[in-house]
Scaffold this active site. Structure first.
Site, PDB file in Angstrom:
ATOM      1  N   GLY A  26       0.828  -1.217   0.000  1.00 21.20           N
ATOM      2  CA  GLY A  26       0.000   0.000   0.000  1.00 21.20           C
ATOM      3  C   GLY A  26       0.852   1.252   0.000  1.00 21.20           C
ATOM      4  CB  ALA A  27       4.261   1.741  -1.084  1.00 22.70           C
ATOM      5  NE  ARG A  66      -4.759   5.211  -1.945  1.00 22.81           N
ATOM      6  CZ  ARG A  66      -5.758   5.137  -1.062  1.00 22.81           C
ATOM      7  NH1 ARG A  66      -6.005   6.154  -0.261  1.00 22.81           N
ATOM      8  NH2 ARG A  66      -6.512   4.059  -0.985  1.00 22.81           N
ATOM      9  CB  VAL A 110      -1.866  -7.618   0.536  1.00 19.87           C
ATOM     10  CG1 VAL A 110      -0.711  -6.791   0.017  1.00 19.87           C
ATOM     11  CG2 VAL A 110      -2.907  -6.758   1.236  1.00 19.87           C
ATOM     12  CG  ASN A 114       1.106   1.157   4.941  1.00 15.96           C
ATOM     13  OD1 ASN A 114       0.887   1.878   5.915  1.00 15.96           O
ATOM     14  ND2 ASN A 114       0.648   1.458   3.718  1.00 15.96           N
ATOM     15  CB  SER A 129      -4.741   0.825  14.277  1.00 15.95           C
ATOM     16  OG  SER A 129      -5.556   1.877  14.737  1.00 15.95           O
ATOM     17  CE1 TYR A 176      -7.988   0.095  10.128  1.00 10.99           C
ATOM     18  CE2 TYR A 176      -8.110   0.948  12.354  1.00 10.99           C
ATOM     19  CZ  TYR A 176      -7.472   0.884  11.136  1.00 10.99           C
ATOM     20  OH  TYR A 176      -6.306   1.593  10.936  1.00 10.99           O
ATOM     21  CE  LYS A 195      -4.921  -1.676  10.712  1.00  7.16           C
ATOM     22  NZ  LYS A 195      -3.766  -1.739   9.805  1.00  7.16           N
TER      23      LYS A 195
HETATM   24  P1  NAP Z   1      -4.933   5.214   3.068  1.00  7.55           P
HETATM   25  O1  NAP Z   1      -4.417   6.564   2.784  1.00  7.55           O
HETATM   26  O2  NAP Z   1      -6.404   4.956   2.979  1.00  7.55           O
HETATM   27  O3  NAP Z   1      -4.139   4.155   2.176  1.00  7.55           O
HETATM   28  C1  NAP Z   1      -4.458   2.794   2.239  1.00  7.55           C
HETATM   29  C2  NAP Z   1      -3.410   2.035   1.488  1.00  7.55           C
HETATM   30  O4  NAP Z   1      -3.707   0.633   1.557  1.00  7.55           O
HETATM   31  C3  NAP Z   1      -3.368   2.424   0.009  1.00  7.55           C
HETATM   32  O5  NAP Z   1      -2.039   2.582  -0.398  1.00  7.55           O
HETATM   33  C4  NAP Z   1      -4.017   1.217  -0.674  1.00  7.55           C
HETATM   34  O6  NAP Z   1      -3.497   0.951  -1.956  1.00  7.55           O
HETATM   35  C5  NAP Z   1      -3.602   0.096   0.260  1.00  7.55           C
HETATM   36  N1  NAP Z   1      -4.478  -1.066   0.063  1.00  7.55           N
HETATM   37  C6  NAP Z   1      -5.787  -1.172   0.349  1.00  7.55           C
HETATM   38  N2  NAP Z   1      -6.232  -2.389  -0.005  1.00  7.55           N
HETATM   39  C7  NAP Z   1      -5.178  -3.061  -0.536  1.00  7.55           C
HETATM   40  C8  NAP Z   1      -5.011  -4.367  -1.049  1.00  7.55           C
HETATM   41  N3  NAP Z   1      -6.014  -5.226  -1.103  1.00  7.55           N
HETATM   42  N4  NAP Z   1      -3.762  -4.723  -1.489  1.00  7.55           N
HETATM   43  C9  NAP Z   1      -2.721  -3.855  -1.439  1.00  7.55           C
HETATM   44  N5  NAP Z   1      -2.833  -2.608  -0.950  1.00  7.55           N
HETATM   45  C10 NAP Z   1      -4.053  -2.220  -0.494  1.00  7.55           C
HETATM   46  O7  NAP Z   1      -4.534   4.761   4.542  1.00  7.55           O
HETATM   47  P2  NAP Z   1      -3.356   5.234   5.518  1.00  7.55           P
HETATM   48  O8  NAP Z   1      -3.947   6.151   6.494  1.00  7.55           O
HETATM   49  O9  NAP Z   1      -2.144   5.604   4.756  1.00  7.55           O
HETATM   50  O10 NAP Z   1      -3.119   3.847   6.285  1.00  7.55           O
HETATM   51  C11 NAP Z   1      -2.010   3.015   6.094  1.00  7.55           C
HETATM   52  C12 NAP Z   1      -2.007   1.975   7.207  1.00  7.55           C
HETATM   53  O11 NAP Z   1      -1.939   2.629   8.482  1.00  7.55           O
HETATM   54  C13 NAP Z   1      -3.278   1.122   7.241  1.00  7.55           C
HETATM   55  O12 NAP Z   1      -2.959  -0.199   7.586  1.00  7.55           O
HETATM   56  C14 NAP Z   1      -4.094   1.758   8.328  1.00  7.55           C
HETATM   57  O13 NAP Z   1      -5.001   0.869   8.914  1.00  7.55           O
HETATM   58  C15 NAP Z   1      -2.993   2.181   9.288  1.00  7.55           C
HETATM   59  N6  NAP Z   1      -3.402   3.231  10.205  1.00  7.55           N
HETATM   60  C16 NAP Z   1      -3.738   4.467   9.764  1.00  7.55           C
HETATM   61  C17 NAP Z   1      -4.113   5.427  10.681  1.00  7.55           C
HETATM   62  C18 NAP Z   1      -4.485   6.830  10.282  1.00  7.55           C
HETATM   63  O14 NAP Z   1      -4.858   7.613  11.164  1.00  7.55           O
HETATM   64  N7  NAP Z   1      -4.372   7.205   9.024  1.00  7.55           N
HETATM   65  C19 NAP Z   1      -4.180   5.113  12.047  1.00  7.55           C
HETATM   66  C20 NAP Z   1      -3.832   3.845  12.455  1.00  7.55           C
HETATM   67  C21 NAP Z   1      -3.433   2.904  11.539  1.00  7.55           C
HETATM   68  P3  NAP Z   1      -4.308   1.297  -3.318  1.00  7.55           P
HETATM   69  O15 NAP Z   1      -4.767   2.705  -3.201  1.00  7.55           O
HETATM   70  O16 NAP Z   1      -3.276   1.056  -4.377  1.00  7.55           O
HETATM   71  O17 NAP Z   1      -5.437   0.302  -3.390  1.00  7.55           O
END
Ligand code: NAP
Length: 246
Positions: A11-12, A14, A63, A89, A141, A154, A158
């Protein structure tokens, strides 16, 4: 520093995954930029790394698909001959109260967030075992640590990742492979942008540091766990959350 190392970040394209990729590339690692739906964004991440003098390669893989992860592991090891760092990620949310949560929303979140990490670890662990070294970092998370109303699926995924992290850490420790988790709090990305203003206010009130996190805050913690500075640390959960989980 990570010169000569190869890192795969899922998920790199964005958000947090992009920030992690840029940070590990800045430290000298070659980056495999995994994406699922965001091909253009993944290409942008590659360009950003290349423009900064690094090396990166975008690979599409859902994934949650076990066989596709096997293909990705094969392709990557054929191209680079090694993998040193795996960052799980990729993650999604499908929030809702338990009484109204659909089976599909539950399954989807578990399939990507938890089984996705199993799928990559399962296929890449033989590479790490052969090398007798490696760093696996799972992005959990604060919701997995504390639980969160409206996020049963979720939070379960996590929290499950934390169990997976600790068990695999025990299995692989004697082979010089470290497995840790990072538990972000509220980080500004597309994922949190989708929340209502009211929900954002509630979360902000629960952050002792009284500010939201940046993707770079997570990238710096991952950089530490990917580097040899953390060689004697395994099975840990590093909360990067402005104090939310205290
Ligand atoms: P985001 O901006 O919504 O990005 C999600 C990422 O996951 C995207 O790059 C997406 O890729 C990828 N993804 C989704 N489904 C996928 C799949 N089936 N196979 C491969 N890649 C997939 O989310 P983020 O905030 O950057 O979050 C990244 C990680 O941190 C996640 O695990 C999230 O649960 C965790 N997290 C985030 C927060 C927060 O506050 N933002 C807090 C706690 C934990 P595509 O766009 O290419 O599909």
């Amino acid at each position: 520093m990570l010169e000569g190392k190869v890192a795969l970040v899922t998920g790199a394209g964005r958000g947090i995954g992009r920030a992690i990729s840029l940070k590990l590339a800045e430290m000298g690692a070659k980056i495999i930029v995994n994406y699922c739906g965001s091909e253009e964004k993944a290409k942008e991440t590659v360009k950003l790394i290349e423009n900064a003098g690094g090396e990166a390669w975008a690979v599409r893989c859902d994934v949650s698909d076990f066989a596709s992860c096997g293909e990705m592991a094969k392709t990557v090891t054929e191209k680079y001959g090694r993998v040193d760092i795996l960052v799980n990620n990729a993650g999604v949310t499908r929030d809702g109260l338990i009484m109204r949560m659909s089976e599909d929303d539950y399954d989807k979140v578990l399939d990507i967030n938890l089984k996705g990490a199993f799928n990559t670890i399962r296929h890449f662990s033989s590479v790490f075992l052969k090398q007798r070294s490696g760093k696996i970092i799972n992005i959990s998370s604060v919701s997995g640590v504390l639980g969160n109303a409206g996020q049963a699926n979720y939070s379960a995924s996590k929290a499950g990742l934390i169990g997976l992290t600790k068990s695999v850490a025990r299995e692989l420790a004697s082979r010089g492979i470290c497995v840790n988790a990072v538990a972000p709090g509220f980080i500004e990305t597309d994922m949190t942008e989708a929340m209502s203003d009211k929900a954002k206010e509630t979360v902000l009130a629960a952050i002792p540091m009284k500010r939201t996190g940046k993707t770079e805050d997570i990238a710096k913690a991952v950089a530490f766990l990917a580097d040899d500075a953390s060689d004697y640390i395994t099975g840990q959960v590093l909360c990067v959350d402005g104090g939310m989980a205290i």
